[in-house]
Design an enzyme around this catalytic site. Structure first.
Site, PDB file in Angstrom:
ATOM      1  N   ASP A 110      -2.686   0.067  -8.343  1.00  0.00           N
ATOM      2  CA  ASP A 110      -2.952   1.466  -8.663  1.00  0.00           C
ATOM      3  C   ASP A 110      -3.070   1.702 -10.161  1.00  0.00           C
ATOM      4  O   ASP A 110      -2.068   1.706 -10.869  1.00  0.00           O
ATOM      5  CB  ASP A 110      -1.825   2.326  -8.084  1.00  0.00           C
ATOM      6  CG  ASP A 110      -2.065   3.810  -8.270  1.00  0.00           C
ATOM      7  OD1 ASP A 110      -3.221   4.204  -8.499  1.00  0.00           O
ATOM      8  OD2 ASP A 110      -1.093   4.575  -8.167  1.00  0.00           O
ATOM      9  N   ASP A 323      -9.861   5.322 -11.064  1.00  0.00           N
ATOM     10  CA  ASP A 323      -8.603   5.071 -10.369  1.00  0.00           C
ATOM     11  C   ASP A 323      -8.823   4.122  -9.202  1.00  0.00           C
ATOM     12  O   ASP A 323      -9.572   4.427  -8.273  1.00  0.00           O
ATOM     13  CB  ASP A 323      -8.032   6.402  -9.874  1.00  0.00           C
ATOM     14  CG  ASP A 323      -6.669   6.252  -9.224  1.00  0.00           C
ATOM     15  OD1 ASP A 323      -6.092   5.160  -9.288  1.00  0.00           O
ATOM     16  OD2 ASP A 323      -6.181   7.246  -8.654  1.00  0.00           O
TER      17      ASP A 323
END
Length: 466
Positions: A110, A323
């Site tokens: 992440d 992201d």
């Protein structure tokens, strides 16, 4: 983890307790493994579930969080395989090992958050099921509680400069848009690489040893934050740069690789680079990798989007981030409506509202569930100094007889996110020191881990302990 952008944390609650628990410029290759979606789950449900997590992530990411700032460790390169997660297929997982002897576990990779954490034994009844065995600090000879006054302690701010009491440990409760986790901060040796010859052991990594969590972590045993904050793996390794190549979203056989450190590079024809926009100093925005998206084209047609539609405002609102933990790209509404109208104008199939079946509002009915979608032109994202060209399969998704635009709208003024669906089959390099993002189209499923470093920076075997 942004959801259309966001699995970044909403909040971190920390408190001090007195607790006792059992106790070079090398390159490390960490495998990113993509867990594949269950073949029995329709693509429409896969997208709907991923979008649900994305939307939760986005709403809560905006609420903010507080993480301590600290210095990174010595430079290392680590490499990890990635795979698509099960059962819903929204995230990519990396595999690493914790402790001595090392216990391997898969965790969500992440770039939209910082904390590294995994479930730990004993787990007091509020734990999710995972295939890997729980990490047990009592079984490791290299575990220690992270001191409260450590620069990497999430509790250091609560001390306000005062001396930490003896035996002090930092307890945390971190909330993400899609779930939460709570536990104690520890320090451990992490091992990267699958084969013994390729392994690198890195001591002193601060991580969250969680003994209570929600159950929305989709086949993982935790999460690895790759953001810009001090607690991320990138910062703790002092990596300087990292790269990954995400396999196609619906590829059920291939894995890809995440490479962190000096060996991560991207050379050759077709490479484009764009500078990061300086992140706001306030958390959580300070964690994110912001980019300057100046326009979007569909085929040869530049869409009439205001050049400041994605501007990052002085108060921290707006902007666009990249992201790896968000699935579906979200765009400021003014820009999204232009993209939506342009796509709709080129498709002659019956348009349907896919909000209920997929969570995506622009879908088209295919003649039959097995029908191939029509040909569409590429979409180009115009970044500052670099164009990212997306083939149709990276902005349209098909399944169960529907074909949808894999993007969603975001309220004007809110943060937009470039999700991992649009990053598939793209080799991407984050150069944290030079403050640039570089990328080039690639067939990620054909990038063998042993050739990844050979082609892009050097060998991965025989790495020393750092």
């Amino acid at each position: 983890m942004s959801s259309t952008s966001q699995m970044a944390s909403l909040a971190v609650l920390v408190f001090l307790i007195c607790a006792t628990l059992a106790s070079g410029a090398a390159s490390v290759l960490v495998g990113l493994t993509r867990i594949h979606a269950d073949p029995g789950i329709p693509a429409s449900q896969l997208v709907r579930d991923a979008l649900r997590r994305d939307m939760h992530r986005h709403r809560h990411r905006s609420a903010g969080r507080a993480l301590a700032a600290a210095d990174g460790a010595a430079a290392t390169t680590v490499s990890a395989r990635t795979r698509k997660d099960l059962p819903n297929g929204g995230e990519y997982l990396m595999t690493l090992a914790i402790g001595t002897p090392p216990v391997a576990y898969p965790a969500i990779a992440d770039t939209g958050s910082d904390l590294i954490w995994t479930q730990c034994a004993p787990c007091g009844g509020q734990c999710f099921r995972q295939q890997a065995p729980l990490y047990n600090p009592a079984s490791s000879t290299t575990f220690s509680v992270l001191p409260c006054n450590s620069s990497l302690s999430m509790c250091v701010g609560a001390l306000a400069g005062a001396a930490a009491p003896p035996g002090c440990a930092c307890m945390y409760n971190q909330t993400y848009g899609t779930g939460w986790t709570a536990g104690i901060q520890g320090s451990e040796t992490f091992t990267f690489g699958a084969a013994a010859a390729d392994q690198a052991r890195v001591p002193g990594i601060a991580f969250g040893c969680s003994n209570a969590s929600s159950d929305d972590w989709n086949g993982s045993a935790g999460l690895v934050g790759l953001g810009r904050g001090a607690l991320s793996l990138v910062s703790q390794l002092g990596a300087g740069r990292f790269s990954y190549c995400l396999t196609p979203f619906q590829d059920t056989n291939s894995t890809s690789t995440l490479l962190l450190g000096p060996s991560a590079s991207l050379d050759g024809t077709g490479v484009r680079s764009t500078p990061f926009v300086a992140s706001p100093g306030k958390a959580p925005m300070s964690t994110y990798y912001y980019l300057n998206l100046t326009g979007i084209s569909l085929g040869t047609t530049a869409l009439p989007i205001s050049p400041n539609a994605f501007s990052l405002n002085a108060d921290g609102s707006g902007g666009l981030i990249i992201d790896s933990g968000t699935t579906i790209t979200s765009l400021a509404n003014a820009a999204y409506q232009q993209v939506r109208a342009a796509v709709k104008s080129l498709v002659t199939l019956p348009a349907i509202d896919g909000s209920d079946s997929t969570g995506l509002d622009l879908c088209f009915a295919l003649p039959s569930p097995t029908s191939a979608p029509p040909t569409m032109p590429s979409m180009t994202l115009h970044f500052d100094g670099a164009d990212m060209v997306l083939p149709a399969e990276s902005y349209m998704i098909s399944g169960s007889g529907v074909w949808c635009l894999a993007m969603r709208n975001q309220m004007d003024g809110a943060m937009s996110t470039l999700g991992n669906f649009q990053q598939q089959n793209m080799h991407i390099l984050y150069d944290v020191r030079k403050e640039t993002l570089s990328f080039a189209p690639a067939k990620c499923s054909t990038l063998r881990p042993d050739l990844f470093a050979a082609n892009y920076g050097g060998p991965v075997g025989s790495q020393p302990e750092i």
